[in-house]
Design a protein around this motif. Structure first.
Motif: not given
Length: 469
Positions: A66-86
């Motif tokens: 469960s902790l690993w899933a939530f960590t992956q979710a948070a990291a994935g959201a940051i990647v999704a938001l930032g990748a196109p702009f970078l």
């Protein structure tokens, strides 16, 4: 950008940056980037470190998942938001390598911090989770910029082979890294008997130093093997524009591109399909080892051997799929890969400690059974090999598909949008897995969620028309 409206025949792909192949040293060095980065994905996030972290450091496999899933979710959201702009900012500035260097350095530092992951020290738990999230973000951003170098190295009709070769190099590096971990942590497997309580190199077993050293060694591996790409693979020249102007242009471009994506219905369908099936694949990769550790009690030895077997299957399949990609097309290659991964995942979800195939009783694993001695473990192994056959070709052919669709002067931006589509819901599958695991106190539910994403992605991909070359 190549646009294909509903019912229209696919148009020719745009001209690519490189009319001829770059020197072999440049192409090989580009493929070495996958070799340099793959141990992070193979040894840390999939087969060894994260299963160790969830079961030993957290101390409870269900809570750990469960902790690993939530960590992956948070990291994935940051990647999704930032990748196109970078990506758009890099396109406006011209060069990709400075961005690559920055994110590779962050990845190395985050890996080094994993040495702190020692059982019985709850004060380091959240620090390690932050390091894992930072490593995930840095690795994914690095991939955006490295992918954008691909069309500048070979003509369009050869991109599938180079992309597949890069993935194959990565899997080969992963195999070697897994062997090294096994030899260090369990030298008895090759006939070496260390002093009691020690692994190879004097690492202490009671403080799990053999598992914790994986992070610092991954940093060293990354520093050594990513270097050829920085030295020999060509980059685009810089635009000479001030940084502020580059940032403003990049932000305007990506907002404009996203706003007009609906005019390119075919490409939009592909991005949505990729978003779904890649999220399912990521969940398989992220939770396969965690699931096996929880159901069968696998430790470093079992997970390491399992990872080696899976990667040995994946490496030649992705290289062969590169040829299939160039001949049959990226879409068909991805479709075949999704079918393989889905069949493997369906088999995995059918397994419990005492049954397979949704209710066929088999003897549960006991202490007297040898390595992979239970029927459930062997069936899990077989299903996982199907996943291994499909996972590499799925990723390599998807990478090629973007290169065939994107305008040459917007490659990094479109790879950023590609990363966005792969990450836009990347938080969703881990989040659903985390919530369902916590509520139902069952690891099995993870595979069910994976199947939903894979199936939805396959259905959407069916409507995508691949551009003619």
């Amino acid at each position: 950008m190549t646009a294909v409206s509903d019912g229209a025949a696919p148009q020719a792909a745009p001209a690519q940056v490189a009319p001829a192949a770059a020197p072999w040293r440049a192409r090989f060095s580009w493929a070495m980037f996958d070799w340099a980065n793959q141990p992070y994905f193979t040894v840390i996030t999939t087969f060894i470190f994260v299963p160790y972290f969830t079961s030993q450091v957290v101390g409870n496999s269900v809570q750990g998942q469960s902790l690993w899933a939530f960590t992956q979710a948070a990291a994935g959201a940051i990647v999704a938001l930032g990748a196109p702009f970078l990506g758009a900012i890099a396109d406006a500035g011209g060069r990709r390598k400075p961005w690559l260097l920055a994110f590779q350095a962050l990845l190395g530092l985050a890996c080094f911090a994993l040495w702190l992951a020692q059982p019985g020290k709850p004060e380091v738990l959240w620090l390690v989770l932050v390091a894992l999230a930072l490593a995930n973000i840095s690795a994914e951003y690095s991939i955006v910029f490295n992918n954008a170098l691909l069309p500048g190295l070979v003509p369009p009709e050869r991109m599938g082979r180079l992309s597949g070769f890069g993935w194959g190099m990565g899997y080969t590096g992963g195999i070697i890294a897994l062997f090294a971990v096994l030899i260090v942590s369990r030298p008895e497997l090759i006939g070496i008997t260390p002093p009691p309580g020690e692994a190879l190199l004097g690492l202490k077993r009671d403080s799990f130093e053999a598992e914790r050293i994986i992070g610092p060694v991954a940093m060293l591996w990354l520093a050594i093997f990513a270097l050829p790409m920085f030295l020999f693979t060509p980059d685009r020249p810089g635009s000479g524009k001030p940084l502020g102007q580059v940032v403003r242009e990049g932000l305007r471009r990506v907002i404009g591109t996203v706003a007009h994506l609906r005019q390119h219905t075919n490409t939009l369908r592909f991005l949505i399909a990729y978003m779904l099936y890649y999220d399912g694949l990521n969940a398989v990769i992220a939770f396969g080892g965690v699931y096996a550790a929880g159901v069968f009690g696998w430790g470093t030895t079992e997970l390491g051997l399992f990872g080696i077997a899976l990667t040995v299957v994946a490496a030649p399949s992705v290289i062969a799929a590169g040829w299939l990609d160039d001949r049959a097309g990226s879409k068909r290659t991805v479709q075949a890969s999704i079918i393989l991964v889905t069949l493997g995942s369906l088999g995995i979800v059918s397994i419990t400690t005492s049954s397979i195939l949704f209710g066929l009783d088999v003897p549960a694993k006991t202490a007297e059974m040898g390595l992979f001695g239970s029927t459930g473990e062997r069936f899990f192994f077989l299903c996982a090999l199907l996943v291994g056959l499909g996972m590499g070709p799925m990723q390599a052919a998807s990478r090629t598909m973007v290169a065939r669709l994107a305008p040459p002067d917007m490659l990094t931006e479109f790879y950023g949008i590609f990363s966005l589509s792969g990450r836009a819901t990347s938080f969703l599958a881990p989040m659903l897995i985390g919530i369902a695991t916590a509520l139902l106190a069952s690891q099995r539910v993870a595979a069910v969620i994976v199947l939903v994403f894979l199936t939805a992605g396959f259905i959407m991909l069916w409507r995508v028309a691949e551009p003619k070359r």
